[in-house]
Scaffold this motif. Structure first.
Motif, short mmCIF file in Angstrom:
data_model
loop_
_atom_site.label_atom_id
_atom_site.label_comp_id
_atom_site.label_asym_id
_atom_site.label_seq_id
_atom_site.Cartn_x
_atom_site.Cartn_y
_atom_site.Cartn_z
N ALA A 263 0.83 -1.21 0.00
CA ALA A 263 0.00 0.00 0.00
C ALA A 263 0.86 1.26 0.00
N THR A 264 1.92 1.25 0.80
CA THR A 264 2.81 2.42 0.84
C THR A 264 3.50 2.61 -0.49
N ALA A 265 4.05 1.54 -1.04
CA ALA A 265 4.75 1.66 -2.32
C ALA A 265 3.80 2.10 -3.42
N GLY A 266 2.59 1.53 -3.45
CA GLY A 266 1.63 1.93 -4.47
C GLY A 266 1.23 3.39 -4.35
N THR A 267 1.05 3.87 -3.12
CA THR A 267 0.69 5.27 -2.91
C THR A 267 1.82 6.20 -3.37
N ILE A 268 3.04 5.85 -3.04
CA ILE A 268 4.19 6.68 -3.43
C ILE A 268 4.33 6.73 -4.94
N LEU A 269 4.21 5.59 -5.61
CA LEU A 269 4.36 5.56 -7.07
C LEU A 269 3.20 6.29 -7.75
N ALA A 270 2.00 6.17 -7.20
CA ALA A 270 0.86 6.89 -7.77
C ALA A 270 1.09 8.40 -7.67
N ARG A 271 1.56 8.85 -6.54
CA ARG A 271 1.84 10.27 -6.38
C ARG A 271 2.93 10.73 -7.34
N HIS A 272 3.91 9.87 -7.54
CA HIS A 272 5.00 10.23 -8.46
C HIS A 272 4.46 10.47 -9.86
N LEU A 273 3.39 9.75 -10.23
CA LEU A 273 2.79 9.93 -11.56
C LEU A 273 1.77 11.06 -11.57
N GLY A 274 1.59 11.75 -10.45
CA GLY A 274 0.64 12.86 -10.39
C GLY A 274 -0.76 12.47 -10.05
N ILE A 275 -0.96 11.26 -9.51
CA ILE A 275 -2.29 10.79 -9.13
C ILE A 275 -2.48 11.06 -7.63
N PRO A 276 -3.48 11.84 -7.23
CA PRO A 276 -3.71 12.06 -5.80
C PRO A 276 -4.01 10.74 -5.11
N ALA A 277 -3.21 10.39 -4.11
CA ALA A 277 -3.35 9.10 -3.45
C ALA A 277 -3.00 9.24 -1.98
N ARG A 278 -3.60 8.36 -1.16
CA ARG A 278 -3.33 8.35 0.27
C ARG A 278 -3.22 6.91 0.76
N TYR A 279 -2.50 6.75 1.85
CA TYR A 279 -2.31 5.45 2.49
C TYR A 279 -3.41 5.26 3.53
N CYS A 280 -4.02 4.07 3.57
CA CYS A 280 -5.14 3.81 4.47
C CYS A 280 -4.95 2.50 5.22
N GLU A 281 -5.50 2.46 6.42
CA GLU A 281 -5.53 1.25 7.23
C GLU A 281 -6.94 1.04 7.77
N GLY A 282 -7.27 -0.21 8.02
CA GLY A 282 -8.58 -0.54 8.55
C GLY A 282 -8.83 -2.02 8.45
N TYR A 283 -10.04 -2.38 8.02
CA TYR A 283 -10.42 -3.79 7.91
C TYR A 283 -11.07 -4.04 6.56
N LEU A 284 -10.82 -5.23 6.05
CA LEU A 284 -11.38 -5.66 4.77
C LEU A 284 -12.48 -6.68 5.05
N VAL A 285 -13.72 -6.28 4.80
CA VAL A 285 -14.87 -7.17 5.03
C VAL A 285 -15.26 -7.74 3.68
N ASP A 286 -14.70 -8.91 3.38
CA ASP A 286 -14.92 -9.51 2.07
C ASP A 286 -16.03 -10.55 2.14
N SER A 287 -16.20 -11.27 1.06
CA SER A 287 -17.29 -12.24 0.98
C SER A 287 -17.15 -13.34 2.02
N GLU A 288 -15.91 -13.69 2.37
CA GLU A 288 -15.70 -14.72 3.40
C GLU A 288 -16.32 -14.31 4.73
#
Length: 875
Positions: free
Chosen positions: A589-614
């Motif tokens: 998530a951190t690496a993806g956010t940094i690379l997205a920002r490098h390309l000029g895409i507004p991005a933020r790092y987030c934490e929480g819980y993933l409530v998926d189908s399982e």
């Protein structure tokens, strides 16, 4: 001599007692017992070195040299003269050898530290990079041997020659401390020997701690007591070690989990980041919220068998639910932090006043705009009940609640932290793909704002009120505004103006910022050429770039819950992608956010819980509602990016976690439709609902969920401290200085208090008429300490001769000489004449000793005064 009657046989008895103390047989017996204690402490430390640091040490060379050093250091202490000087000489030789082979010693230290680092963090990563071809075994063996030889002289001198409890005990404890602190196993024999040594040394010094005199408590008696104590501890420790696994008390699971969390927060404690470390410990205890996420300080992601959240829903969501609790806005020094309210950025003069004064927040944009553009998509109600009080609160994406107060553009606080409700939009699984295929359209409004509340709101956004047409871009048409559900009708237009006029450019500025770093530049240079040349502008181009970033991350690194810690001298993203090549969700998530920002895409790092189908499929039904237990294993981190005209939505960067909310990157793309511009017709004939101004006016004058979203806040936070706990500008420096001032003040206060306690205790003992013998012995020892401070040492001569010598010495230095004349005959008369001192004599002796101490103190330089007063507590 005067003031005390001395029996005529005193000198004969004194000589007999002195002979008894100086008898070589008794003295050597005591030293042999102390040699036993020395062996316990030294060989326990040697075993600790082998257990914790000995991976690269050749035991066949190290152990014989360690034994030889112990024998040499111990034999020196049995010499009748010059043992101290010889010990110091050998120590200087060892230090000289360390300086001569300094490069090898440093290399050995690096190798030994790497062993501890890798073992503690369960990783193959080396903290110190060592050149290929370096002789690590020789360097580590040399370093370990030099340390062992220094320890031999330390233990021998301070156990046999000059018994001292604190110094050798502290050194041996510090050797074993990494194992105790980091959980590295230390062998049972090593800990048994050290515990026996610590207990034996404490027993050896116990009589002195309780004020027993040297005449009555001989060195041999102390040595016997220390040795027996050490043997007893060895027996008890051995019995416990052998039988402890047969039966025992088992901690409750909740206590174990809380203990683990506190232990992890303590393990990450960093004095250079004191406020952050304290916040993290408070969050582990359950009394605070850590607003700064430190990256790379955990070697292994731990998963606990527990339920962290309980959800109650009236309907199950159609796609994966992301429950966000933390948003990292700024990256630097391997940390994510929240955005400060004084951040200078494009349109910050518009965004922050609106967020502070009006109930119009970017957190609600997706819910409002989804309900406006897709009114038939439906909603569901969700009640969140946290099972742990860690200071964090959770919000679904595209959700709104009247039970919370929004803070800035990332956070919120519920009115009831035990349970709070959300109304969330049903987002289709393909929402990102759908939004990427469209661009915002333009809508025009007439700017004849007649309502004062509307005019004030528009003035902050620099929107004119001269009756001209004002154009904003949205993802819904003019006709859809009049058909939005009643519950959100008055909230849409203020949110659309804020998003289009101010917040969109604000997010594009703030959330594309990156620190200047050579390490990150190396990461950018390693990206595929297609990404290096990418300049995504449209939503479709940004979505495609994010998908390519995700694919490249999965090629560069593999998912691993135990990737090891990031060394402090490395950048987190650089080390993850270019060196370690493994990590878990926080890394991706951190690496993806940094690379997205490098390309000029507004991005933020987030934490929480993933409530998926399982998790959703495991829901139970209670009172007609779904009850979902979210386990700890669903804790997650992801990237979110900003979609113009819509708001923030999650984008999954971690391999294997591509959720139903977003299809795979190879989804067939549909060409985007061209943008069109329409004008809202506000005449009654063409509108079946209220005019935009009427709806906006309602939004600015009502706080009900069915009426408005942009009403002035009841809990206005303008001018208050930012929600993330940061304090801008000069105040931040003042807080840091205050923290250091408090720490220094506490240290000084502790030193002063300790001195006062010593002085008070000494006065109470000196004047204790119920125990005159203890008082006289205490004054006797105090006198000898004062005489040593003046340069006079007791050389085993008869005490009466030493008394005359002390009087002459003090008179030559022009110091009061009555204290020896008063105290030494008094203790001899008490011991051999069985004469207890009278109260007046006891008080007079105490006064003479205090007068001598004051006179010595006045003649010292400032440094000696400090030592005498606060370190030795002689005054």
């Amino acid at each position: 001599m005067k003031k005390t009657h001395v029996p005529c046989s005193l000198k004969i008895e004194e000589e007999a007692v002195r002979y008894d103390l100086d008898n070589p047989t008794k003295r050597n017996t005591a030293k042999l017992l102390q040699l036993f204690l020395t062996a316990l402490g030294y060989f326990g430390s040697v075993l600790v070195i082998c257990d914790l640091y000995g991976t690269n040490i050749r035991k066949g060379i190290f152990l014989p040299l360690a034994v030889g050093g112990f024998l040499l250091a111990s034999l020196l202490q049995f010499l009748p003269k010059h043992s101290g000087k010889l010990t110091l000489g050998f120590v200087l030789v060892l230090l000289g050898m360390s300086a001569l082979f300094s490069k090898q010693v440093v290399l050995g230290f690096h190798a030994i530290f790497n062993v501890v680092y890798q073992t503690a963090h369960n990783t193959n990563i080396a903290y110190f990079q060592i050149a290929k071809g370096a002789n690590i075994t020789f360097a580590a063996t040399l370093t370990g041997t030099l340390v062992a030889e220094l320890l031999a002289f330390l233990f021998a001198f301070f156990t046999i020659r000059k018994p001292h409890f604190t110094l050798p005990t502290a050194v041996s404890f510090l050797l074993a401390e990494p194992g105790l602190y980091l959980g590295i196993p230390v062998s049972v024999p090593a800990m048994g020997l050290l515990l026996a040594y610590w207990g034996g040394m404490l027993a050896l010094r116990f009589p002195a701690l309780w004020g027993r005199e040297k005449i009555r408590c001989t060195q041999r008696t102390s040595a016997i007591g220390g040795s027996l104590t050490a043997l007893l501890i060895l027996l008890v420790y051995g019995a416990v070690s052998l039988t402890g696994t047969w039966q025992g008390y088992s901690r409750p699971e909740s206590d174990k989990l809380r203990r683990q969390e506190i232990s992890e927060s303590l393990a990450d404690f960093d004095i250079q980041n004191l406020p952050q470390s304290i916040r993290k410990i408070a969050a582990a205890i359950g009394i605070g919220n850590n607003q700064t996420v430190t990256l790379g300080n955990t070697a292994k992601q731990r998963i606990y068998d527990r339920t962290d959240l309980k959800l109650t829903l009236d309907d199950l969501p159609e796609s994966t639910m992301y429950l966000k609790s933390y948003t990292g806005s700024t990256y630097g020094k391997n940390c994510w932090d929240t955005l400060a309210s004084d951040t200078e950025a494009v349109n910050s003069d518009m965004v922050f006043p609106i967020l502070e004064s009006y109930d119009c927040n970017p957190q609600n944009f997706p819910f409002l705009f989804q309900q406006t553009s897709e009114p038939d998509s439906g909603t569901y109600h969700c009640t969140i009940t946290p099972q742990r009080r860690d200071g964090r609160y959770y919000q679904p994406y595209a959700a709104f609640s009247s039970d919370v107060s929004y803070l800035e553009d990332v956070d919120f606080r519920p009115k009831n932290r035990d349970s709070y409700d959300w109304t969330a939009a049903q987002l289709p699984p393909e929402i990102l793909s759908v939004l990427s295929q469209q661009e915002p359209t333009s809508i025009s409004f007439n700017s004849s704002w007649s309502n004062d509340a509307v005019r004030s709101f528009m003035d902050i956004l620099h929107v004119p009120s001269n009756g001209s047409d004002v154009t904003i871009s949205t993802r819904f048409s003019a006709n859809q505004i009049a058909t939005v559900p009643d519950g959100v009708r008055g909230k849409v237009i203020p949110a659309a103006f804020l998003e289009s006029v101010a917040y969109r450019d604000f997010a594009a500025d703030v959330y594309t910022r990156l620190p200047e770093s050579e390490a990150l530049d190396a990461v950018y240079a390693a990206m595929p050429e297609s990404l290096q040349n990418a300049h995504p502008q449209t939503t479709q181009e940004r979505y495609a770039a994010l998908c390519e970033i995700r694919a490249w991350l999965s090629e560069q690194a593999e998912y691993d819950l135990a990737p090891g810690k990031t060394p402090r001298n490395r950048d987190y993203v650089n080390f993850f992608l270019l060196e370690n090549h493994k990590g878990y969700c926080m890394h991706f998530a951190t690496a993806g956010t940094i690379l997205a920002r490098h390309l000029g895409i507004p991005a933020r790092y987030c934490e929480g819980y993933l409530v998926d189908s399982e998790v959703l499929n495991s829901a139970s039904i209670r009172d007609g509602r779904y009850v979902v237990n979210v386990p700890n294993k669903k804790a997650h981190a992801w990237c979110e990016f900003y979609i113009d005209g819509y708001g923030w939505l999650p984008f999954e960067m971690t391999p294997g976690y591509t959720a139903e909310l977003q299809p795979d990157s190879d989804t067939e793309e549909v060409p985007s439709e061209p943008s069109t511009e329409t004008t809202v017709d506000t005449t009654p004939e063409n509108n079946t609902s209220a005019t935009p101004e009427e709806m906006t006016s309602a939004a600015l004058t009502s706080t009900e969920i069915s009426g408005s979203m942009a009403a002035p806040k009841d809990n206005t936070i303008a001018g208050s401290k930012p929600a993330d706990g940061s304090i801008p500008g000069f105040a931040a420096v003042a807080v840091r200085l205050l923290i250091w001032a408090i720490c220094i003040g506490l240290f000084i206060g502790a030193a002063v208090l300790l001195r006062l306690l010593h002085v008070r205790y000494r006065q109470n003992v000196f004047l204790d008429t119920r125990h005159p013998r203890q008082a006289v012995h205490a004054m006797y020892r105090y006198l000898f300490r004062l005489l040593r401070w003046t340069g006079l040492r007791f050389r085993q001569e008869p005490l009466l001769e030493f008394c005359e010598k002390a009087v002459q010495h003090l008179r030559q230095q022009k110091l009061p000489a009555t204290a020896p004349e008063q105290i030494i005959p008094m203790i001899l008369a008490m011991e051999f004449g069985k004469q207890d001192p009278e109260m007046a004599e006891q008080r007079q002796a105490a006064a003479e000793a205090s007068a001598l101490a004051d006179a010595i103190f006045k003649r010292c330089n400032p440094l000696k005064r400090f030592c005498m007063k606060y370190l030795l507590h002689l005054i």
